[in-house]
Design an enzyme around this catalytic site. Structure first.
Site, short mmCIF file in Angstrom:
data_model
loop_
_atom_site.label_atom_id
_atom_site.label_comp_id
_atom_site.label_asym_id
_atom_site.label_seq_id
_atom_site.Cartn_x
_atom_site.Cartn_y
_atom_site.Cartn_z
N SER A 258 -2.26 -70.33 60.39
CA SER A 258 -3.65 -69.93 60.58
C SER A 258 -3.86 -68.54 61.15
O SER A 258 -4.96 -68.00 61.05
CB SER A 258 -4.37 -70.94 61.47
N HIS B 171 -5.19 -76.13 57.54
CA HIS B 171 -5.92 -74.95 57.08
C HIS B 171 -5.93 -74.82 55.56
O HIS B 171 -6.27 -73.77 55.02
CB HIS B 171 -5.34 -73.69 57.72
N LYS C 37 -12.44 -78.69 59.60
CA LYS C 37 -12.47 -77.32 59.09
C LYS C 37 -13.18 -77.31 57.74
O LYS C 37 -14.40 -77.33 57.69
CB LYS C 37 -11.05 -76.76 59.07
#
Length: 420
Positions: A189, A217, A248
């Protein structure tokens, strides 16, 4: 007598001296207007544009997701009522786990209260259940993985980041019959680089090792249905355990693991981080399920994000800003000094209405401090132009270099011990 309060105050003072003390920006996201938010500044509310959200696709603002959350709250209430062992499970969680298992092509999935918890307790529990297990952990793994490895209490070895030769050396030294668990991420990330998943799977199969992949991610954003880099690269079936987040790209909250039903059931039955923690509220589970289901069939959000990322990188690079080259949606603009990084962030917010948080040690190595930009499908060409103009102004005000792409002497400067 020992000065308890003074001791803690000294710890805070040390952080401030090292320019590592963190001050949160007081933001109010505006439903339906992402990436805009209201900043509660010292002089009052101001509208700002957020350029560093992990709500990568803006799904936290999607009407389907909000409607699903509201409908579940109206029918099932606000809270889960306790742990699933005490209060039973709620139907929304059952449906969410089925959706996740289908997403990753696995027999089962298990939802936790956060991605941190799913990594920490998932890795620790799996490793403890393997007799005399040795864990092989990538040097740049996230803190949640590092702490999970430590909590396992097993032998552990750290392999240099994405270094297949080093990984094979370590695997070859372990006895053939000894259980081995390789833990790694797909998208890292902070640097935005990608693990060589197919090659890692090949090594795992050659040395009879189990694989644990963090797709935090990547889920929602890569692959035909948004299952992540493993789906994109065609290796999902070769990964034993896939871990991900709902917080996310899916725009909700929670973490999960997916894998063989026996593995998932063993974690469910043994993991303290699952057994003793209140379950996700049904409204949150319903929102996440709606988001996952939508992204399984919609390519619009992923295509929009790819376009925004490419346009942002091109514009920043053309302006001479020092980008760390990445193949993913992570756009690091390098500063290299904690004080200047914080000053740049403050100036962008206060003078230009742009919020990008500074990334300093220990999140990244000292000397590699940066602003981490994450364009979304909702960052249009007008916002990109505003961003570039603001950053060039700040770079000039702070007398920072506008010499083009960042070229570190050692791009992977973090120490190997950071993973252990």
């Amino acid at each position: 007598m020992f000065d308890y309060v003074g001791n803690f105050q000294s710890a805070i003072t040390a952080l401030k001296h090292e320019q590592r003390y963190r001050v949160f920006a007081d933001l109010e996201r505006k439903a339906g207007q992402f990436p805009k938010a209201l900043w509660n500044s010292p002089s009052g509310k101001r509208e700002v544009v957020v350029w560093c959200s992990n709500d990568y696709l803006g799904m936290g603002q999607h009407p389907k997701v909000i409607d699903a959350m509201c409908a579940a709250a109206r029918t099932m209430g606000a809270g889960a009522g306790g742990t699933r062992n005490i209060s039973g499970t709620n139907r929304a969680l059952v449906e969410l786990e089925a959706e996740l298992a289908d997403l990753h092509g696995k027999e089962a999935a298990l939802v936790f209260t956060s991605g941190y918890v799913s990594n920490h307790t998932g890795i620790a529990t799996i490793a403890r259940l393997l007799p005399d297990c040795v864990i092989l952990s990538d040097a740049l793994n996230h803190n949640s993985m590092i702490e999970g490895v430590r909590a396992a209490g097993c032998a552990r070895q750290i392999w240099r980041h994405n270094d297949l030769q080093h990984l094979e050396q370590l695997l070859s030294r372990a006895a053939p019959g000894r259980p081995k668990l390789i833990v790694f991420e797909s998208v890292y990330s902070m640097d935005g680089d990608v693990a060589p998943l197919e090659a890692i799977c090949t090594l795992a199969e050659r040395y009879n090792a189990m694989t644990y992949l963090d797709e935090v991610h990547a889920v929602g954003m890569y692959g035909r249905r948004g299952a992540g880099i493993a789906e994109r690269d065609g290796v999902m079936a070769r990964i034993d355990v896939i871990e991900g987040t709902l917080a996310k790209a899916f725009g909700a909250l929670g973490g999960y693991i997916a894998g063989h039903s026996a593995v998932v059931d063993a974690v469910r039955s043994h993991a303290p981080g699952f057994i003793f923690t209140t379950a996700l509220p049904p409204a949150v589970a319903a929102a996440a399920t709606s988001s996952i289901a939508h992204l399984k069939t919609s390519e619009a959000e992923r295509a929009g994000q790819r376009a925004a990322v490419a346009a942002t990188k091109a514009a920043l690079r053309k302006a001479g800003l020092p980008l760390l080259a990445t193949e993913t949606h992570i756009v690091p603009v390098m500063v290299g000094d904690p004080d200047l990084c914080k000053q740049a962030s403050d100036l962008l917010l206060e003078e230009h209405g742009i919020y990008i948080q500074p990334i300093n040690y220990p999140t990244v190595a000292r000397g590699t401090e940066r602003l981490r930009i994450t364009p979304t499908p909702l960052h249009d060409t007008r916002l990109i132009a505003q961003l570039v103009e603001a950053m060039v102004s700040v770079w000039r005000e702070l007398d920072l270099s506008l010499s083009g792409d960042y070229q570190p002497a050692e791009q992977r400067a973090r120490t190997v011990t950071a993973g252990g």
